[in-house]
Every structure is written in structure tokens, then in C-alpha cells.
Design an enzyme around this catalytic site. Structure first.
Site, short mmCIF file in Angstrom:
data_model
loop_
_atom_site.label_atom_id
_atom_site.label_comp_id
_atom_site.label_asym_id
_atom_site.label_seq_id
_atom_site.Cartn_x
_atom_site.Cartn_y
_atom_site.Cartn_z
N ASP A 106 0.85 -1.20 0.00
CA ASP A 106 0.00 0.00 0.00
C ASP A 106 0.88 1.26 0.00
O ASP A 106 0.37 2.38 -0.05
CB ASP A 106 -1.00 -0.01 1.16
CG ASP A 106 -0.34 0.05 2.52
OD1 ASP A 106 0.91 -0.04 2.61
OD2 ASP A 106 -1.07 0.18 3.53
N SER A 107 2.20 1.07 0.00
CA SER A 107 3.12 2.18 -0.23
C SER A 107 2.84 2.82 -1.58
O SER A 107 3.31 3.93 -1.86
CB SER A 107 4.58 1.71 -0.18
OG SER A 107 4.77 0.58 -1.00
N ASP A 137 -1.15 -6.41 -0.29
CA ASP A 137 -1.22 -5.69 0.99
C ASP A 137 -2.67 -5.29 1.26
O ASP A 137 -3.33 -4.72 0.39
CB ASP A 137 -0.34 -4.43 0.87
CG ASP A 137 0.35 -4.08 2.17
OD1 ASP A 137 0.15 -4.78 3.17
OD2 ASP A 137 1.12 -3.09 2.15
N LYS A 185 -0.94 -9.44 3.21
CA LYS A 185 -0.21 -8.91 4.37
C LYS A 185 -1.09 -7.92 5.10
O LYS A 185 -1.83 -7.16 4.44
CB LYS A 185 1.08 -8.22 3.92
CG LYS A 185 1.83 -7.56 5.08
CD LYS A 185 3.20 -7.06 4.67
CE LYS A 185 3.21 -5.69 4.04
NZ LYS A 185 2.63 -4.61 4.85
N GLU A 238 -1.15 -5.21 8.78
CA GLU A 238 -0.35 -4.62 9.86
C GLU A 238 -0.99 -4.88 11.22
O GLU A 238 -2.22 -4.87 11.34
CB GLU A 238 -0.23 -3.11 9.63
CG GLU A 238 0.56 -2.76 8.37
CD GLU A 238 0.68 -1.25 8.14
OE1 GLU A 238 0.38 -0.46 9.05
OE2 GLU A 238 1.09 -0.88 7.02
N GLU A 296 9.42 -3.88 10.60
CA GLU A 296 9.84 -2.59 10.02
C GLU A 296 10.29 -1.62 11.11
O GLU A 296 9.65 -1.48 12.16
CB GLU A 296 8.67 -1.98 9.23
CG GLU A 296 9.03 -0.60 8.66
CD GLU A 296 8.07 -0.07 7.61
OE1 GLU A 296 7.09 -0.76 7.28
OE2 GLU A 296 8.32 1.04 7.10
O1 KIV Z 1 3.50 -1.11 1.66
C1 KIV Z 1 4.69 -1.44 1.67
O2 KIV Z 1 5.46 -1.18 0.73
C2 KIV Z 1 5.18 -2.16 2.82
C3 KIV Z 1 6.66 -2.44 2.90
C4 KIV Z 1 7.38 -1.20 3.22
C5 KIV Z 1 6.96 -3.54 3.85
O3 KIV Z 1 4.44 -2.51 3.68
#
Ligand code: KIV
Length: 299
Positions: A54-55, A93, A122, A124, A191
Site C-alpha cells: 500500500d506504499s 497488501d 499482508k 499490519e 519494520e
Molecule cells: O507497503 C509497503 O510497501 C510495505 C513495505 C514497506 C513492507 O508494507
């Protein structure tokens, strides 16, 4: 036995592959990816995992945090990445508020990422999301955890700041890691924590840990692709290594293009189509080859 050689297999990377890599002491390589073109390049270069992170809210959409990424956007980019990949394991994500409100939301939204082509998701959080992780795993959805600095909690953390600096928060992060493993997570991203803590967690867990800004003691490493490529000259945090000055390369290429177009140097004859010497008859089709595709027209 540990080995630094890249895996020779072209078989897809599965959860079993990743568990075996931890056992063998072979480092797991992961990068973020957001589109098919880069996904193909990463896959061909031998990356083990591609995280559709989600970056993308920051590096693709240009926002200052990850809070405005929707599940639709994640599914769109996940599908694009999955189309470019043969071997790498694709992780989708879960964006902000796609899993926090209820396990039912989490199930529905995780399913969308798997249907888009991800092989796992993934999310958080630590102990507080463990019941949700357990619910997803029970439904057959592999889950990667993410602890330490959690970008979706940017406001609660007071910014993107290193976590685990005092004894209480170190213990909490360790407890989070164990809770995720017990809930059935197959791996965990750690992280923005001190190297010593990430190493301790890695030694305590049976599942692989993937570090970012967490030192060299994890089972694998992840970076945001655009950071590794040096695409943002204004972003130079301590944990990022720029393997290439992408901003300069792109800038130079575009400046050359602008210059050549303005001077009418491009397109030259090598990059242009020419009419056949003999003018075609009105009924005769005109055939051009453009970008590998045949275009047939009539006069
Ligand atoms: O969203 C993302 O790119 C991430 C990584 C920085 C682990 O969660």
C-alpha cells in the site's frame, strides 16, 4: 547448510519454499512492485517475493501516507503484478480499514486480493489482529504479518519513527511477533526497529522474518522498489540503499528526448515508416508493422 547462491529452480515460490529457505539459512528477497512491467523485470532478476504494497499510495499516487489506498486500487495493482510474474510469490497488501473493523471485512477483502492474483495477503498489527489472522488462515488464506513501524498507524505513532527503543515497546513487539506466529501467519515483516530486536525475534520465531529498516539479522529483506532504484532524490532515509540513480537516468533520458524532438533529430529515418516505392493501387491494402502488430489499411 547455508547458501548465498540464487535459487536455480523456476518453480513458483510457495509457503513451503519460504519455510525451507528459513531452515536452510537462505536469505529471502522481497521488493515492492505495482505494475506488470516492473514485476516481469523483478521476476526475471530472481526476486523471491513481490509485495504489492500500500506504499503505492505514496510512490504511485503521490500522497503523504498510505491511508487513502482502497481495496479496489490494491486489487487493480495486484492483478497487474500477477500478470508479469512466473516464479515470485505475490503478496497483496491489505489497505487501511479493509480488515480492522471486522474479520468478515478482512475475509471479503483478502479474497479480492487472492482473486486478483495474489498468493497471500499482508496486514499490519500484532496481538490485536491475531484473531483476524487466525480467521483468514482458517479460511485457507495465507497471511504475512507486519509489526514494528506500521505505516497505517502513522498518527498513533507520531510519524514514521523507529519503534522498540525502550524495554516496554521491545517486549510488546516481541509479543506481537509470537501472537502472529501462533495465529498461523506464515511470515512477518519487521519494520523500523533496532537490529538487535529484529534479530532476537528472528531467532525466537519458526516462521521467516522479513526486515525493512531492521538490520541484517532477519531471514529476508524488503525495500520499496522506487527507493532501491533511486527514483525520488528527496527521499534518503538511513535504511535505504540506492542501487542506481534512477532519477538521474530518467531525467537524462527525458532531457535527451525533449532536446532531439525540439531539434527535429527524433524521429530519424530508422524510427519512421516509409511508403512503398511503387504507389499502391486504390484497391491494394497498405500494410504497416507497428510495435510488432500488423496494421492493414486502405487508401
Ligand atoms: O507497503 C509497503 O510497501 C510495505 C513495505 C514497506 C513492507 O508494507
Amino acid at each position: 547448510m547455508s547458501s548465498h547462491a540464487p535459487p536455480k529452480t523456476t518453480k513458483p515460490v510457495t509457503l513451503r519454499t519460504l519455510a525451507q529457505m528459513k531452515k536452510d539459512g537462505q536469505r529471502i528477497t522481497m521488493l515492492t512492485g505495482y505494475d506488470a512491467t516492473f514485476a516481469r523485470l523483478l521476476d526475471n532478476a530472481g526476486i523471491d517475493m513481490i509485495l504489492v504494497g500500500d506504499s503505492l499510495g505514496m510512490v504511485v499516487k503521490g500522497e503523504s501516507n498510505t491511508l487513502n489506498v482502497s481495496i479496489e486500487q490494491m486489487a487493480y495493482h495486484t492483478a497487474a503484478v500477477a500478470r508479469g510474474v512466473n516464479r515470485a510469490h505475490v503478496v497483496g497488501d491489505m489497505p487501511f480499514m479493509s480488515y480492522q473493523a471486522s474479520p468478515e471485512d478482512a475475509l471479503k477483502n483478502a479474497a479480492r486480493l487472492l482473486q486478483a492474483g495474489a498468493s497471500s495477503v499482508k496486514l499490519e498489527g500484532g496481538a490485536q489482529v491475531a484473531p483476524t489472522v487466525a480467521r483468514l488462515v482458517e479460511a485457507g488464506i495465507p497471511v504475512m504479518g507486519h509489526i514494528g513501524l506500521m505505516p497505517q498507524s502513522v498518527h498513533a505513532m507520531g510519524g514514521f519513527v523507529v519503534q522498540g527503543k525502550d524495554a516496554a515497546s521491545r517486549q510488546r513487539i516481541m509479543d506481537d511477533a509470537v501472537a502472529l506466529q501462533e495465529a498461523g501467519a506464515y511470515a512477518v515483516v519487521i519494520e523500523g526497529v533496532p537490529t538487535e530486536l529484529a534479530t532476537e525475534i528472528t531467532e525466537a520465531l519458526a516462521i521467516p522474518t522479513i526486515g525493512i529498516g531492521a538490520g541484517n539479522g532477519c531471514d529476508g529483506q524488503v525495500l520499496v522498489l522506487y527507493d532501491l532504484l533511486g527514483l525520488n532524490p528527496d527521499f534518503t532515509p538511513k535504511f535505504v540503499k540506492k542501487y542506481v540513480d534512477g532519477a538521474a537516468i530518467v531525467g537524462d533520458a527525458v532531457r535527451s528526448y525533449v532536446d532531439e524532438v525540439r531539434r527535429q533529430v527524433f524521429p530519424d529515418d530508422d524510427h519512421a515508416f516509409h511508403a512503398p516505392k511503387k504507389a499502391p493501387q486504390p484497391s491494394e491494402p497498405l500494410t504497416l508493422v507497428m510495435g510488432g502488430a500488423k496494421v492493414v489499411g486502405h487508401h
